[in-house]
Design a protein around this motif. Structure first.
Motif, PDB file in Angstrom:
ATOM      1  N   PHE A  64     -12.123 -30.803  -7.572  1.00  0.00           N
ATOM      2  CA  PHE A  64     -12.410 -31.926  -6.263  1.00  0.00           C
ATOM      3  C   PHE A  64     -11.927 -31.325  -4.821  1.00  0.00           C
ATOM      4  O   PHE A  64     -12.491 -31.535  -3.704  1.00  0.00           O
ATOM      5  N   ALA A  65     -10.857 -30.471  -4.942  1.00  0.00           N
ATOM      6  CA  ALA A  65     -10.360 -29.856  -3.663  1.00  0.00           C
ATOM      7  C   ALA A  65     -11.354 -28.873  -3.065  1.00  0.00           C
ATOM      8  O   ALA A  65     -11.466 -28.980  -2.029  1.00  0.00           O
TER       9      ALA A  65
ATOM     10  N   ASP B 134     -18.048 -29.313   0.951  1.00  0.00           N
ATOM     11  CA  ASP B 134     -18.974 -30.407   1.713  1.00  0.00           C
ATOM     12  C   ASP B 134     -18.675 -30.432   3.083  1.00  0.00           C
ATOM     13  O   ASP B 134     -19.430 -31.087   3.980  1.00  0.00           O
ATOM     14  N   SER B 135     -17.411 -30.268   3.656  1.00  0.00           N
ATOM     15  CA  SER B 135     -16.952 -30.425   4.856  1.00  0.00           C
ATOM     16  C   SER B 135     -17.857 -29.119   5.964  1.00  0.00           C
ATOM     17  O   SER B 135     -17.458 -29.731   7.101  1.00  0.00           O
ATOM     18  N   GLY B 136     -18.120 -28.217   5.269  1.00  0.00           N
ATOM     19  CA  GLY B 136     -18.593 -27.141   6.073  1.00  0.00           C
ATOM     20  C   GLY B 136     -17.732 -26.006   6.261  1.00  0.00           C
ATOM     21  O   GLY B 136     -18.137 -25.055   6.739  1.00  0.00           O
ATOM     22  N   TYR B 137     -16.483 -25.870   5.787  1.00  0.00           N
ATOM     23  CA  TYR B 137     -15.549 -25.051   5.876  1.00  0.00           C
ATOM     24  C   TYR B 137     -15.971 -23.771   5.127  1.00  0.00           C
ATOM     25  O   TYR B 137     -15.734 -22.601   5.685  1.00  0.00           O
ATOM     26  N   MET B 138     -16.389 -23.916   3.871  1.00  0.00           N
ATOM     27  CA  MET B 138     -16.585 -22.780   3.069  1.00  0.00           C
ATOM     28  C   MET B 138     -17.767 -21.723   3.564  1.00  0.00           C
ATOM     29  O   MET B 138     -17.706 -20.451   3.226  1.00  0.00           O
TER      30      MET B 138
ATOM     31  N   ALA C 127     -18.723 -37.195   1.833  1.00  0.00           N
ATOM     32  CA  ALA C 127     -18.800 -38.500   1.228  1.00  0.00           C
ATOM     33  C   ALA C 127     -17.869 -38.585  -0.237  1.00  0.00           C
ATOM     34  O   ALA C 127     -18.128 -37.408  -1.196  1.00  0.00           O
ATOM     35  N   ILE C 128     -17.240 -39.379  -0.390  1.00  0.00           N
ATOM     36  CA  ILE C 128     -16.137 -39.520  -1.621  1.00  0.00           C
ATOM     37  C   ILE C 128     -16.985 -39.539  -2.831  1.00  0.00           C
ATOM     38  O   ILE C 128     -16.744 -38.752  -3.941  1.00  0.00           O
ATOM     39  N   LYS C 129     -18.145 -40.037  -3.112  1.00  0.00           N
ATOM     40  CA  LYS C 129     -19.066 -40.247  -4.030  1.00  0.00           C
ATOM     41  C   LYS C 129     -19.523 -38.852  -4.499  1.00  0.00           C
ATOM     42  O   LYS C 129     -19.667 -38.440  -5.662  1.00  0.00           O
ATOM     43  N   GLY C 130     -19.984 -38.084  -3.307  1.00  0.00           N
ATOM     44  CA  GLY C 130     -20.386 -36.851  -3.599  1.00  0.00           C
ATOM     45  C   GLY C 130     -19.642 -35.973  -4.365  1.00  0.00           C
ATOM     46  O   GLY C 130     -19.755 -35.118  -5.062  1.00  0.00           O
ATOM     47  N   LEU C 131     -18.213 -35.890  -3.591  1.00  0.00           N
ATOM     48  CA  LEU C 131     -17.135 -35.179  -4.214  1.00  0.00           C
ATOM     49  C   LEU C 131     -16.725 -35.412  -5.892  1.00  0.00           C
ATOM     50  O   LEU C 131     -16.430 -34.611  -6.559  1.00  0.00           O
ATOM     51  N   LEU C 132     -16.687 -36.759  -5.966  1.00  0.00           N
ATOM     52  CA  LEU C 132     -16.476 -37.072  -7.347  1.00  0.00           C
ATOM     53  C   LEU C 132     -17.486 -36.805  -8.400  1.00  0.00           C
ATOM     54  O   LEU C 132     -17.491 -36.382  -9.382  1.00  0.00           O
TER      55      LEU C 132
ATOM     56  N   GLU D  24     -19.357 -33.196 -12.737  1.00  0.00           N
ATOM     57  CA  GLU D  24     -20.339 -32.473 -13.168  1.00  0.00           C
ATOM     58  C   GLU D  24     -19.581 -31.123 -13.837  1.00  0.00           C
ATOM     59  O   GLU D  24     -19.743 -30.589 -14.824  1.00  0.00           O
ATOM     60  N   ARG D  25     -18.426 -30.413 -13.000  1.00  0.00           N
ATOM     61  CA  ARG D  25     -18.087 -29.485 -13.215  1.00  0.00           C
ATOM     62  C   ARG D  25     -16.992 -29.414 -14.233  1.00  0.00           C
ATOM     63  O   ARG D  25     -16.972 -28.724 -15.174  1.00  0.00           O
ATOM     64  N   GLY D  26     -16.271 -30.463 -14.084  1.00  0.00           N
ATOM     65  CA  GLY D  26     -15.222 -30.820 -15.185  1.00  0.00           C
ATOM     66  C   GLY D  26     -15.792 -31.176 -16.453  1.00  0.00           C
ATOM     67  O   GLY D  26     -15.072 -30.526 -17.597  1.00  0.00           O
TER      68      GLY D  26
END
Length: 701
Positions: free
Chosen positions: A375-376, A382-386, A511-516, A521-523
């Motif tokens: 999640f982190a 998604d924020s654009g930082y990576m 978007a919270i939904k996209g993060l979840l 999916e990965r979990g």
């Protein structure tokens, strides 16, 4: 359901256009993820029941063009050509209209109904601009829908538009007429050469099924996939001869290759469209992205900020996952004790309680930690930082002989598994850059290694220091990876890395939904692994630890009898044979057994230790695996750190090794370097740490 009530929709767009966000919002939970046959590109499909229609969405990989320089581009174009979608939805980042329209100029040549989605319209407004969508629609001859993907705005209008265009799509002549407005005017000279090729293409039945205008332009564009398509045509020589003449004519007339001239015409078309439809409304708001990037991309503070971000990820993960890990641990302890009471003593009880529950619970207990970690990381992705992190790290990585894009495979390995990290090296153009990156990817602390590190760190360090120790181990993994890359660059893989180019998207709140969804999916991949491979290996480990049975000695207590059982077992005997080689690095036979199991899957290190320590355990004397290790006289903080260093460096899991072998062209030489070289290096590094620690009496008991 009737065939005309089923609509197949292809979602295409540039990376960071918000395509996946719209896909997630439209399909919600009705989606599944896989891979396209023969390639490593992720395949996402989802469905939406709307009015009387069943709409099937295919989220194609983010691309900048339909050229075939990467697997993403090949997959997207093959799908559009061969799968025959009813409607193409071209998601466009409205704030970067000109660049995004370049892909549209190619897609429109396929003569498939197209809908343009102007996404992130709020960013355009904040920039003091307005796009006249009606004028854009009239100019291009295709419908235009305005959306704000992360706020669910415009989704209803998009669904209505899809149904309308599905109905229009049945009229082939109407689709062709509409698409003519959007097609680039290449000028009379180039158009004449296109027409000559179209005539020859139409002669062959194999080629006539493809859009002739698109194929002719792709051939002039020197597209390798287009050339492959015509290779089996009956008149291939005639086409190739005409192609050579056409390219020569265009170069003679314009002074540039056909490929360059075609690209210029496309960009010119996109530029003229933007000038026509984009209006300035007021003064631009404060550029938040620009302000943040002053610091985030600064040559002096950029890397410290990146280190801080990574520390925040670890701190967040450990702090918030700890209560849930304790709950999971209590649940499995209760479940194991309950099963032990319900089942009569004997082989079946030992298999279920010690083998399966004892082994699998050691891995699944860390499921909450995996979820919080994913999640982190997804938040910063998604924020654009990576994307900025990759840009920042390029300067560092280039000094060690790595390409800036190598950061992405390394991050993928850190996010979940070394396998996608290895496969992601396909984005690197240079074979040398690819090989160096593949050789250092296994040094990263992947999701499979994470439970091992959490277990040992939790056993010997208080909660206050766990995040710091984990952060140090991640830094160590990066230092080792960069050092090995530097060594390879100076010795067997000399050369210079290719130049690094990468788009930096604007910052935005994910978007919270996209993060979840990403987190789950990965979990879930982690859980599936525990539910299949680990169950099987846990049973196998139980067999080799539980048999042959040790003689019962009434003078021994519970734990001493359990230790005798392990010593007399098949695993104990093998461990004793190999143990002398590992004594100099502070490891006994039990840890050697766990490391051998770790070659199958790194999670097996934890489950193997869980099985070994569960043998002979009972309800009254039940402890968590972490507590058993912490109180075991054969362990110490120094031995724990040495064990982690060896786990960090030694041979990757068998699946990673197999993928590495395939991706290097089935090279035994490079596989031997990975397997043997990493294990020898791991032993030497652990030996140095253990011997120095013992000499200085650091962390010893």
């Amino acid at each position: 359901m009737e065939k005309d009530k089923n609509i197949k929709v292809a979602l295409i767009g540039n990376p960071n256009s918000g395509k996946s966000t719209i896909f997630n919002e439209l399909t919600e939970s009705n989606q599944h993820v896989g891979n396209y046959p023969g390639v490593t590109v992720e395949k996402k499909e989802g469905s939406k029941k709307y009015e009387e229609y069943n709409i099937n969405f295919i989220d194609l990989p983010g691309i900048y063009s339909l050229s075939t320089y990467s697997d993403d581009e090949v997959v997207t174009r093959d799908f559009l050509l061969k799968e025959e979608p009813d409607v193409i939805v071209n998601i466009i980042d409205a704030a970067n209209l000109e660049r995004n329209l370049y892909l549209f100029t190619q897609v429109v040549e396929l003569d498939i109904p197209i809908i343009i989605v102007l996404n992130m319209a709020d960013i355009v407004e904040s920039n003091g601009q307005k796009i006249d969508e009606k004028k854009l629609s009239k100019l291009l001859g295709v419908p235009v829908v305005v959306t704000i993907g992360n706020k669910k705005k415009g989704n209803g209008e998009l669904l209505d538009c899809i149904i309308e265009n599905h109905c229009i799509g049945k009229d082939v002549d109407k689709v062709f007429e509409m698409s003519q407005n959007a097609k680039v005017d290449y000028g009379d000279d180039i158009k004449t050469e296109i027409d000559k090729l179209k005539v020859l293409i139409a002669k062959d039945s194999l080629l006539s099924k493809f859009p002739k205008n698109w194929l002719s332009i792709a051939l002039l564009d020197n597209d390798s996939s287009a050339l492959n398509l015509i290779s089996e045509a009956n008149n291939v020589q005639e086409i190739l001869e005409q192609l050579k003449k056409s390219r020569s004519h265009i170069k003679g007339h314009f002074g540039e290759k056909a490929k360059t001239e075609i690209a210029d015409k496309r960009y010119g078309f996109a530029n003229s469209v933007v000038k026509t439809v984009v209006q300035k409304t007021r003064q631009k708001k404060i550029d938040i992205t620009g302000i943040i990037d002053i610091f985030a991309l600064n040559r002096y503070v950029g890397i410290p900020i990146f280190a801080l971000v990574m520390y925040i990820i670890f701190k967040f993960t450990f702090t918030f996952s700890e209560p849930m890990i304790n709950l999971f641990s209590l649940f499995f302890k209760w479940f194991g004790s309950t099963m032990a009471r319900i089942m009569p003593p004997g082989i079946a009880q030992s298999l279920i309680v010690d083998g399966i529950i004892g082994g699998v619970s050691g891995v699944l207990v860390f499921f909450p930690l995996i979820l919080f970690m994913f999640f982190a990381i997804a938040f910063f992705e998604d924020s654009g930082y990576m994307a900025r992190a990759a840009f920042i790290m390029d300067k560092v990585m280039s000094r060690f002989g790595l390409h800036g894009k190598s950061f992405l495979p390394l991050m993928l390995s850190t996010n979940g598994c070394a396998v996608p990290g290895l496969l992601a090296t396909r984005t690197l153009d240079s074979k040398r850059d690819r090989l160096i990156t593949m050789l250092v990817v296994p040094f990263m602390i992947c999701g499979a290694k994470l439970p091992v590190f959490v277990l040992i760190i939790g056993a010997f360090f208080s909660v206050k220091y766990q995040a710091s120790v984990m952060f140090f181990m991640y830094v160590l993994s990066v230092v080792i990876a960069l050092s090995i890359a530097k060594l390879l660059n100076k010795t067997i893989l000399k050369g210079e890395s290719a130049h690094f180019v990468m788009e930096l998207p604007p910052y935005h709140m994910p978007a919270i939904k996209g993060l979840l969804l990403k987190m789950w999916e990965r979990g879930w991949m982690y859980v599936r692994k525990a539910g299949s491979t680990i169950v099987f290996i846990s049973i196998l480990i139980w067999v080799v630890v539980a048999y042959p049975k040790a003689p019962i000695d009434v003078n021994l207590n519970q734990n001493e009898q359990a230790a005798l059982q392990v010593e007399c077992s098949f695993a104990g005997r093998v461990g004793k044979i190999i143990e002398p080689f590992f004594k100099p690095i502070g490891m006994d036979g039990n840890r050697v057994i766990a490391l051998i199991a770790g070659f199958v899957a790194k999670e097996m290190i934890v489950s193997t230790l869980g099985t070994i320590y569960a043998i002979g355990d009972n309800e009254e004397n039940s402890q968590s695996l972490k507590d058993r290790i912490a109180t075991d006289k054969d362990w110490s903080p120094l031995k724990g750190i040495t064990f982690l260093i060896f786990c960090l460096i030694y041979v990757p899991c068998v699946v990673s090794a197999a993928v590495f072998f395939k991706e290097t062209g089935s090279s035994c030489k490079w596989l031997a370097l990975l397997v043997v070289g990493n294990t020898v290096f791991a032993w030497l590094a652990a030996f140095i740490v253990f011997q120095i620690g013992t000499f200085l009496k650091i962390g010893v008991r």
